[in-house]
Design an enzyme around this catalytic site. Structure first.
Site, PDB file in Angstrom:
ATOM      1  N   LYS A 195      44.617  22.100  39.858  1.00  0.00           N
ATOM      2  CA  LYS A 195      45.208  22.656  38.640  1.00  0.00           C
ATOM      3  C   LYS A 195      46.049  23.866  39.050  1.00  0.00           C
ATOM      4  O   LYS A 195      45.755  24.533  40.041  1.00  0.00           O
ATOM      5  CB  LYS A 195      44.069  23.076  37.684  1.00  0.00           C
ATOM      6  CG  LYS A 195      44.491  23.920  36.492  1.00  0.00           C
ATOM      7  CD  LYS A 195      45.090  23.097  35.370  1.00  0.00           C
ATOM      8  CE  LYS A 195      45.533  23.984  34.185  1.00  0.00           C
ATOM      9  NZ  LYS A 195      46.615  23.361  33.393  1.00  0.00           N
ATOM     10  N   CYS A 251      56.151  24.169  33.793  1.00  0.00           N
ATOM     11  CA  CYS A 251      55.161  24.073  32.726  1.00  0.00           C
ATOM     12  C   CYS A 251      55.818  24.306  31.374  1.00  0.00           C
ATOM     13  O   CYS A 251      56.471  25.324  31.178  1.00  0.00           O
ATOM     14  CB  CYS A 251      54.037  25.085  32.914  1.00  0.00           C
ATOM     15  SG  CYS A 251      52.883  25.037  31.529  1.00  0.00           S
TER      16      CYS A 251
END
Ligand code: RRO
Length: 311
Positions: free
Chosen positions: A54, A139
């Site tokens: 992650k 992102c």
């Protein structure tokens, strides 16, 4: 009838040797949580040939307010917002455990300023457990002004700042939310990137008609899953034609057939993402089915499919 000779799936991505071409998409498989559920069986038959963490940030983050997920036809919108332990927490608490899975480890990092990216890359690259670093410049769920990966010039400048810090492979995670992703990919390569991975999620929103407002706490998020696969395939194809560095292809892979679509579109290796939420063993199924999928399409080896050119 004799069994057809088995197809060797061994490959490599920017010098990292892999037993096969199946990775996970960053943030789609929490291997430490999975180990608590599946125990050592997870290590004995790990779903991926390389594990991508992650995305890690400098400081701990709580993530976005609820709700964070919305299911769409053939897809999912997320607005997780990068919750995590921060760099120090990751290095102290998570890295050792992630190194136990017996596959190369790529650590994903993100920052909203170059100086923080420099620290993240230096500290993470210094650890022997880490084979490579993915720079998440794409992102959709963090509101930090400019998304570096939407601008070729910003992407190249970031790469030029980070390239001297480590000789370990640097992978740039590209956004699909630009008109010409190949321009960003070319800039990443010019700045010294060793590979690009794509696609991150497609900007998306969900409206809850019962309350007349956005469902996601942050207002909008990123779409993934089979719904985005044709977009991802088109972008992988355009990028693979524009750069000489390898492409890690992802976007709605659910099985070995869809994985093979990405290889044929020009990806060297692939990543399973959203499907991991439905089935934590999706990576195993993709890997296990690949030899038969290759044979069905007339390929005698993975390398043959990797070098096949599309008409
Ligand atoms: O955490 C997220 O909300 C997130 C990230 Br960092 C990303 O890169 N892509 C995405 O869809 N969600």
């Amino acid at each position: 009838m004799a069994e057809p000779s088995s197809i060797d799936l061994a490959t490599e991505i920017c010098g990292i040797g892999l037993d096969g071409p199946v990775l996970n998409g960053s943030g789609t498989f929490d291997a430490l949580a999975a180990r608590k559920v599946f125990g050592d069986a997870l290590i004995e038959d790990f779903p991926f040939d390389c594990y991508v963490s992650k995305t890690i940030t400098m400081n701990p983050r709580p993530g976005n307010p609820p709700y964070r997920l919305w299911e769409t036809p053939s897809g999912m919108i997320n607005s997780i917002g990068l919750p995590g332990p921060g760099l120090e927490g990751f290095l102290a608490r998570d890295l050792d455990g992630l190194a136990e899975f017996g596959v190369p480890l790529i650590v994903s990092v993100m920052a909203d300023q170059v100086e923080d990216f420099e620290v993240l890359v230096a500290r993470v690259a210094a650890r022997d457990e880490v084979a490579g670093i993915e720079l998440n410049v794409s992102c959709p769920n963090v509101h930090s002004g400019l998304i570096v990966g939407e601008q070729p010039s910003e992407t190249e400048a970031l790469m030029k700042a980070l390239r001297p810090i480590t000789e370990k492979p640097l992978v740039v995670k590209l956004t699909p939310n630009v008109a010409n992703p190949h321009e960003v990919a070319v800039a990443a390569e010019a700045g010294g990137a060793d590979a690009v991975s794509m696609i991150n999620t497609v900007k998306a929103a969900a409206i809850d008609p019962t309350v007349n407002r956005a469902w996601l706490g942050a207002g909008a998020g990123g779409l993934s899953g089979p719904a985005v696969r044709p977009i991802a395939l088109a972008q992988v194809r355009a990028v693979a034609e524009a750069v000489t560095i390898p492409v890690i292809g992802m976007g709605g892979i659910t099985d070995s057939e869809s994985a093979l679509e990405f290889i044929l579109a020009g990806a060297r290796v692939v990543a399973v993402g959203t499907e991991n939420f439905r089935d934590p063993r999706a990576g195993n199924a993709v890997k296990d089915g690949l030899p038969a999928a290759l044979r069905r399409r007339g390929f005698a080896s993975l390398a043959e499919a990797q070098s096949a050119t599309l008409g």
